[in-house]
Scaffold this motif. Structure first.
Motif, PDB file in Angstrom:
ATOM      1  N   ASP A   1      -5.445  -0.681   6.552  1.00 20.46           N
ATOM      2  CA  ASP A   1      -6.141  -0.358   5.308  1.00 20.46           C
ATOM      3  C   ASP A   1      -6.018   1.103   4.919  1.00 20.46           C
ATOM      4  O   ASP A   1      -5.896   1.441   3.758  1.00 20.46           O
ATOM      5  CB  ASP A   1      -7.630  -0.706   5.453  1.00 20.46           C
ATOM      6  N   ASP A   2      -6.055   1.974   5.900  1.00 18.13           N
ATOM      7  CA  ASP A   2      -6.057   3.398   5.589  1.00 18.13           C
ATOM      8  C   ASP A   2      -4.952   4.103   6.379  1.00 18.13           C
ATOM      9  O   ASP A   2      -5.155   4.538   7.509  1.00 18.13           O
ATOM     10  CB  ASP A   2      -7.422   4.000   5.942  1.00 18.13           C
TER      11      ASP A   2
ATOM     12  N   LEU B   1      -8.207  10.423  -5.456  1.00 17.72           N
ATOM     13  CA  LEU B   1      -7.878   9.463  -6.495  1.00 17.72           C
ATOM     14  C   LEU B   1      -7.368   8.174  -5.845  1.00 17.72           C
ATOM     15  O   LEU B   1      -6.563   8.221  -4.912  1.00 17.72           O
ATOM     16  CB  LEU B   1      -6.764  10.086  -7.350  1.00 17.72           C
TER      17      LEU B   1
ATOM     18  N   ILE C   1       5.786  10.128   0.430  1.00 17.15           N
ATOM     19  CA  ILE C   1       5.035   8.868   0.336  1.00 17.15           C
ATOM     20  C   ILE C   1       4.995   8.172   1.701  1.00 17.15           C
ATOM     21  O   ILE C   1       5.880   8.338   2.532  1.00 17.15           O
ATOM     22  CB  ILE C   1       5.650   7.874  -0.675  1.00 17.15           C
TER      23      ILE C   1
ATOM     24  N   GLU D   1      -1.482  17.654   0.483  1.00 19.44           N
ATOM     25  CA  GLU D   1      -2.697  16.849   0.300  1.00 19.44           C
ATOM     26  C   GLU D   1      -2.360  15.505  -0.338  1.00 19.44           C
ATOM     27  O   GLU D   1      -1.342  15.378  -1.053  1.00 19.44           O
ATOM     28  CB  GLU D   1      -3.685  17.581  -0.599  1.00 19.44           C
ATOM     29  N   ILE D   2      -3.215  14.549  -0.113  1.00 11.57           N
ATOM     30  CA  ILE D   2      -3.001  13.224  -0.690  1.00 11.57           C
ATOM     31  C   ILE D   2      -3.340  13.260  -2.176  1.00 11.57           C
ATOM     32  O   ILE D   2      -4.438  13.659  -2.558  1.00 11.57           O
ATOM     33  CB  ILE D   2      -3.857  12.170   0.051  1.00 11.57           C
ATOM     34  N   ASP D   3      -2.372  12.845  -3.006  1.00 10.64           N
ATOM     35  CA  ASP D   3      -2.585  12.828  -4.458  1.00 10.64           C
ATOM     36  C   ASP D   3      -3.267  11.540  -4.910  1.00 10.64           C
ATOM     37  O   ASP D   3      -4.126  11.557  -5.769  1.00 10.64           O
ATOM     38  CB  ASP D   3      -1.246  12.945  -5.194  1.00 10.64           C
ATOM     39  N   ILE D   4      -2.794  10.439  -4.361  1.00 11.07           N
ATOM     40  CA  ILE D   4      -3.357   9.156  -4.779  1.00 11.07           C
ATOM     41  C   ILE D   4      -2.993   8.096  -3.738  1.00 11.07           C
ATOM     42  O   ILE D   4      -1.938   8.167  -3.110  1.00 11.07           O
ATOM     43  CB  ILE D   4      -2.844   8.745  -6.182  1.00 11.07           C
ATOM     44  N   SER D   5      -3.901   7.155  -3.561  1.00 16.21           N
ATOM     45  CA  SER D   5      -3.614   5.987  -2.725  1.00 16.21           C
ATOM     46  C   SER D   5      -3.529   4.778  -3.644  1.00 16.21           C
ATOM     47  O   SER D   5      -4.392   4.594  -4.513  1.00 16.21           O
ATOM     48  CB  SER D   5      -4.721   5.785  -1.702  1.00 16.21           C
ATOM     49  N   VAL D   6      -2.494   3.998  -3.456  1.00 15.28           N
ATOM     50  CA  VAL D   6      -2.194   2.905  -4.380  1.00 15.28           C
ATOM     51  C   VAL D   6      -2.160   1.599  -3.603  1.00 15.28           C
ATOM     52  O   VAL D   6      -1.614   1.542  -2.499  1.00 15.28           O
ATOM     53  CB  VAL D   6      -0.827   3.158  -5.056  1.00 15.28           C
ATOM     54  N   ALA D   7      -2.759   0.576  -4.190  1.00 16.86           N
ATOM     55  CA  ALA D   7      -2.748  -0.754  -3.552  1.00 16.86           C
ATOM     56  C   ALA D   7      -2.349  -1.790  -4.593  1.00 16.86           C
ATOM     57  O   ALA D   7      -2.889  -1.797  -5.701  1.00 16.86           O
ATOM     58  CB  ALA D   7      -4.131  -1.082  -3.005  1.00 16.86           C
ATOM     59  N   TRP D   8      -1.382  -2.626  -4.242  1.00 17.53           N
ATOM     60  CA  TRP D   8      -0.980  -3.700  -5.142  1.00 17.53           C
ATOM     61  C   TRP D   8      -1.164  -5.033  -4.418  1.00 17.53           C
ATOM     62  O   TRP D   8      -0.689  -5.196  -3.295  1.00 17.53           O
ATOM     63  CB  TRP D   8       0.493  -3.615  -5.519  1.00 17.53           C
TER      64      TRP D   8
ATOM     65  N   SER E   1      -3.683   6.969   5.876  1.00 17.22           N
ATOM     66  CA  SER E   1      -3.618   8.411   5.615  1.00 17.22           C
ATOM     67  C   SER E   1      -3.403   9.223   6.899  1.00 17.22           C
ATOM     68  O   SER E   1      -2.839  10.307   6.858  1.00 17.22           O
ATOM     69  CB  SER E   1      -4.885   8.872   4.900  1.00 17.22           C
TER      70      SER E   1
ATOM     71  N   PHE F   1      -6.018   3.971  -6.681  1.00 12.67           N
ATOM     72  CA  PHE F   1      -5.479   3.045  -7.694  1.00 12.67           C
ATOM     73  C   PHE F   1      -5.264   1.703  -7.021  1.00 12.67           C
ATOM     74  O   PHE F   1      -4.763   1.630  -5.896  1.00 12.67           O
ATOM     75  CB  PHE F   1      -4.147   3.597  -8.213  1.00 12.67           C
TER      76      PHE F   1
ATOM     77  N   ARG G   1      -9.601  15.296   0.101  1.00  8.75           N
ATOM     78  CA  ARG G   1      -8.880  16.489  -0.348  1.00  8.75           C
ATOM     79  C   ARG G   1      -9.721  17.754  -0.213  1.00  8.75           C
ATOM     80  O   ARG G   1     -10.934  17.739  -0.429  1.00  8.75           O
ATOM     81  CB  ARG G   1      -8.481  16.317  -1.818  1.00  8.75           C
TER      82      ARG G   1
ATOM     83  N   ARG H   1       0.854  -1.189   0.000  1.00  8.77           N
ATOM     84  CA  ARG H   1       0.000   0.000   0.000  1.00  8.77           C
ATOM     85  C   ARG H   1       0.888   1.237   0.000  1.00  8.77           C
ATOM     86  O   ARG H   1       1.906   1.285   0.707  1.00  8.77           O
ATOM     87  CB  ARG H   1      -0.894   0.038   1.243  1.00  8.77           C
ATOM     88  N   GLN H   2       0.493   2.226  -0.780  1.00 16.67           N
ATOM     89  CA  GLN H   2       1.268   3.464  -0.802  1.00 16.67           C
ATOM     90  C   GLN H   2       0.324   4.658  -0.868  1.00 16.67           C
ATOM     91  O   GLN H   2      -0.657   4.630  -1.617  1.00 16.67           O
ATOM     92  CB  GLN H   2       2.197   3.496  -2.026  1.00 16.67           C
TER      93      GLN H   2
ATOM     94  N   ARG I   1       0.594   8.614  -1.734  1.00 18.56           N
ATOM     95  CA  ARG I   1       1.468   9.670  -2.246  1.00 18.56           C
ATOM     96  C   ARG I   1       0.823  11.020  -1.959  1.00 18.56           C
ATOM     97  O   ARG I   1      -0.384  11.190  -2.145  1.00 18.56           O
ATOM     98  CB  ARG I   1       1.664   9.517  -3.757  1.00 18.56           C
TER      99      ARG I   1
END
Lengths: 441, 473
Positions: free
Chosen positions: A117-118, B62, A143, A41-48, A120, B64, B91, A33-34, A36
């Motif tokens: 999970d979160d 956003l 990040i 502010e949070i730009d995007i949350s990424v999950a692989w 942030s 992903f 945001r 989980r990342q 960014r």
């Protein structure tokens, strides 16, 4: 035996049944989980989610490798791999993989990171800490990354073993003005030891002190390296410690075993201990990992080996096998006997460099290189910051830097940052004499 | 395996949620890698990598998520995760994507010689022959690494606005690294080759010829190379040096995500920023400097027809006649700056977010011949290729160290020069250009950006350029 380990073992056995001499299958079930963020502010949350089995198969010293995803098409893939091995040329330098039944330490991976999970909230803690240090106009980015991996390894030569590996890291860069920034990182293998506000506080503090930078002057300086900067340099030294890189002369350490390569106060180890974000209990051959002293009080003692390179160098594996080449896991520099505060107090005139990027070598064999300091660059006089600098470059030699280390701090920090401070490390503050700095003309 | 029905299912699942935008991108990649170390085949790998990702924009942010498990349950899970994390961002400033027309199309790059028809033995023999040619020249080359890569990539992209794009790109690559030793002194060189197309790439490349030439040049450099006396002088840069300078000090600072701060903690920001000294319309080089990033060059390493947001690719004139002209955009940055996307959004794999990237960046040629560019240089340096290089994270303070370089005296190339260094600024470098030749040469590279790192195939290059009065040391 767990279901996943059994599935992994079945892949290995399939390879053996086809006639392979040796087979290793390593399955990774990864949950990454990342978050960014930039401009606070949070730009995007990424999950692989990753389900992959790496396979290495050897037939008559022919080495082939593949990946099987989610246990699909096992038979066809293994048959194709074996067919490939049969048409290849022999690798006469191939020296086998780890053989035997080994004892392993118990994994200390933190399941809380699997269930997180979160994340942030941790980002917000770091941003707030930076703003508190550097003021309300501060702009931050960075990040937060979490990892939880379950690893299952089955080798035809004995090891059948599983591991869990966890990590959390936060990297934050703070700008107090457009040209004044600081960077902090916080790395841990467990959630309970993780304090993101420390990274934010450090980034904010450096950003505040870095205001109103002036063009730095070229010349030789005594330099105190922050652990973040030093972690980048240790990454280069670690990379050049791999026997593979030594063999292709991408290393300053070629032909220097048992020779003095650093100041007497330098001891460097590879140690993927439980507290490191590179924590693991075995390497990619299933050989136990441990503590490997690469440089002992300035003397180069060993390269990092897998079983095959160890045989070529007439030594034993150090437990650093990647699937093809040996690699460092977590580099530790032994603590010194100087307090950080005393190191600064004793510096009559010199630089404090807090971070760097873009390290490039002219020649890996000789070690000539340059790197770009970024974030706080400070002129220190009589232990105090006199001026913030910008736009200077460290242009020197990697062996000379090691030899000119004059002091190592008692305090150390876990470091990992993007591609520039990788692999992870445990770094002290380091004072190096006569470091060459250059500037644009 | 690329199950389009499952991709469509994931999109429908996303559209059932309270979203502003959703896309699903699937990729299937067949990769081969061959590594020859000091003349010995170290390993041969064959990998099939396939998976899908979803990106969701909500009013809060956003998200992903990706997976390589091709099941409906997993597709639902990644959609749910992306939706949940998008909302958790909360945001204050809303992310918007600039409006673009939906596209339904498919495109592919043809292989004139299909790699599938070339046997593994033939691929290995090709590398072995190069190594053999190199080691029979009477030059001491104790360390050699040669590698060959093949990546056949099939993609399927759908979004909630109705775009549906299928594509196929075969990419060929080679990399070599050699160490020459002469009189006990080592010199090193590395070079990368890239091509979109089939195995015919290896007929076009002259890898053995290039390596032998490189080895001889390094040997001569060790034997005869002289240090340069530091001073201001004229400098002629070969296409390899022009390419790296165009990539580092034009392409990167013109990436809009960097300009807006989104990469601030990793690759950094840009010397170009709103209300700063440099913006669109600001002079950055001499009038003859135009630098283009063009993904549409056929068979290039950075080739694509539609980017990873489904936007049609086109040439971007980054610096035009010495003026900052057009940034590289994706839909998010274009919306923030108030323009349209120019199709620069790229992802290296299904499990990576598409971000703003270069494709093929080069200096536009002019009309001078290569002989003419040296003619009126009384004293200077010709830097044909480079070794060490780097640039600060604003892309302004840069350094290039010559690998193969020669002294220019009265218009003639004379002695080899050992590692001449230019350490200068972006504006000083491009403003000093007073002559440009007419033949463009493009080199391959892997551009680094993103966290996790996404090594992106690109070309970079140009003709030869002449700079007046640059400090060389």
């Amino acid at each position: 035996m767990s279901e996943m380990l059994a599935k992994t073992e079945s892949i290995m056995k399939k390879g053996k049944s086809l006639g392979a001499d040796e087979v290793i299958a390593k399955t990774t079930l990864g949950r990454y989980r990342q978050t960014r963020f930039s401009n606070n502010e949070i730009d995007i949350s990424v999950a692989w989610n990753v389900y992959v089995t790496n396979v290495m198969l050897i037939w008559k010293k022919r080495v082939v490798a593949t990946q099987i995803r989610n246990f699909q098409n096992i038979d066809a893939t293994m048959e194709q791999l074996f067919k490939l091995a049969k048409v290849l040329k022999e690798n006469p330098q191939y020296g086998g993989i780890a053989k035997g039944n080994f004892k392993y330490v118990t994994s200390m991976a933190d399941k809380a990171l699997r269930d997180l999970d979160d994340p942030s909230q941790y980002v917000k803690l770091a941003i707030n800490a930076a703003i508190e240090e550097a003021g309300p106009e501060t702009n931050t980015g960075g990040i937060l990354f979490t990892k939880f991996e379950e690893i299952f390894l089955a080798s035809s030569e004995g090891p059948t073993v599983q591991d869990t590996r966890s990590a959390i890291e936060l990297s934050i860069r703070a700008f107090s003005t457009i040209d004044a920034s600081g960077h902090g990182v916080e790395c841990s293998s467990a959630l309970k030891n993780f304090d993101p506000s420390k990274a934010g506080e450090k980034a904010g503090k450096i950003a505040r002190l870095a205001r109103n930078p002036k063009q730095g002057e070229a010349g030789k300086y005594d330099v105190i390296f922050d652990p973040l900067f030093w972690g980048s340099l240790l990454g280069s030294y670690a990379w050049m410690s791999s026997a593979f890189n030594v063999m292709i002369q991408m290393s300053i350490f070629a032909n220097k075993i048992d020779q003095k390569v650093a100041s007497n106060i330098v001891t460097l180890k590879d140690k993927p201990a439980a507290y490191s974000i590179a924590n693991r209990t075995f390497d990619d051959e299933g050989h136990p990992v441990g503590e490997t002293t690469i440089i002992d009080q300035g003397i180069l003692k060993t390269y990092l080996h897998n079983t095959s390179t160890a045989k070529l160098f007439k030594t034993k594996t150090t437990g650093n096998a990647g699937l093809v080449a040996p690699m460092a896991w977590n580099i530790e520099m032994d603590a010194g006997d100087v307090c950080r505060g005393d190191m600064f107090n004793d510096l009559k005139r010199g630089l404090y460099l807090t971070n760097t990027w873009y390290t490039r070598f002219q020649n890996y064999a000789t070690g000539d290189f340059s790197t770009l300091p970024r974030d706080g660059i400070f002129l220190i006089e009589n232990g105090e910051i006199q001026q913030s600098f910008k736009d200077i470059r460290l242009s020197d030699n990697a062996l000379k830097i090691l030899s000119n280390i004059a002091e190592v701090s008692k305090e150390r920090q876990h470091i990992h940052w993007w591609e520039d401070a990788d692999p992870p490390s445990l770094c002290p503050y380091v004072l190096v004499r006569d470091v060459q700095m250059t500037k644009p003309t | 395996m690329l199950d389009k029905d499952l991709v469509d299912y994931a999109l429908e699942h996303a559209k059932n949620k309270k979203i502003e935008y959703a896309e699903v991108r699937a990729q299937n990649q067949n990769r081969e890698g061959i590594l020859l170390k000091n003349g010995v085949l170290e390993a041969y790998s064959m990998v099939v990598n396939s998976g899908l990702c979803v990106r969701i924009l909500t009013e809060n942010g956003l998200g992903f998520a990706s997976t390589n498990k091709w099941t409906r349950e997993e597709a639902e899970e990644i959609v749910n995760t992306a939706f949940k994390t998008a909302n958790s961002a909360k945001r204050k400033t809303k992310i918007k994507f600039v409006e673009e027309k939906a596209v339904k199309t498919s495109w592919k790059v043809q292989q004139k010689k299909k790699t599938e028809d070339i046997s593994p033995e033939a691929k290995i023999d090709m590398l072995m022959e190069i190594d053999n040619t190199l080691t029979t020249q009477g030059i001491n080359i104790p360390a050699r690494m040669l590698s060959c890569s093949i990546a056949l990539t099939q993609k399927y992209f759908v979004n909630s606005e109705g775009t549906i794009i299928s594509s196929f790109v075969p990419l060929m690559g080679m990399y070599n690294f050699i160490t020459i030793v002469e009189n006990g002194k080592p010199e090193q060189a590395h070079k990368q080759y890239g091509y979109s197309g089939g195995w015919e790439a290896h007929d076009k490349w002259k890898v053995a010829e290039d390596l032998v030439r490189e080895a001889k040049a390094l040997q001569k450099l060790i034997k005869e190379g002289k240090a340069v006396s530091p001073s201001k002088m004229d400098l002629v840069c070969g296409p390899e040096v022009v390419g790296i300078a165009a990539h580092e000090s034009c392409g990167h600072p013109m990436e809009a995500d960097r300009i807006l701060g989104r990469e601030m903690s990793q690759a950094g920001k840009s010397f170009i920023y709103k209300d700063g000294s440099f913006w669109i319309g600001t002079k950055i080089g001499s009038d003859i400097v135009t630098i283009i990033d063009d993904p549409t060059i056929k068979n290039s390493y950075g080739y694509y027809e539609y980017d990873d947001e489904g936007i049609k690719a086109r040439p971007r004139y980054l610096y035009k006649k010495g003026v900052i002209n057009e940034f590289l955009h994706n839909r998010e940055t274009a919306a923030k700056i108030g323009t349209k996307s120019n199709g620069a959004s790229r992802a290296i794999n299904y499990d990576r977010e598409a971000i703003v990237r270069m494709a093929n960046t080069f200096v536009q040629p002019r009309d001078m011949s290569e002989d003419e560019i040296f003619e009126d240089v009384k004293y200077g340096i010709y830097m044909r290729s480079f070794t060490e290089w780097n640039i600060d994270d604003r892309r302004f303070n840069q350094r290039y160290v010559g690998r193969e370089a020669y002294l220019i005296e009265k218009g003639e190339l004379t002695t080899p020069v050992a590692r001449p260094i230019i350490e200068t600024t972006t504006k000083t470098f491009w403003t000093a250009v007073d002559a440009i030749t007419k033949t463009v040469v493009l080199d391959s590279g892997t551009c680094g950006k993103g966290d996790p790192m996404q090594g992106m195939p690109v070309y970079m290059g140009g003709p030869m350029i002449r700079l007046r009065g640059l400090f060389v040391k």
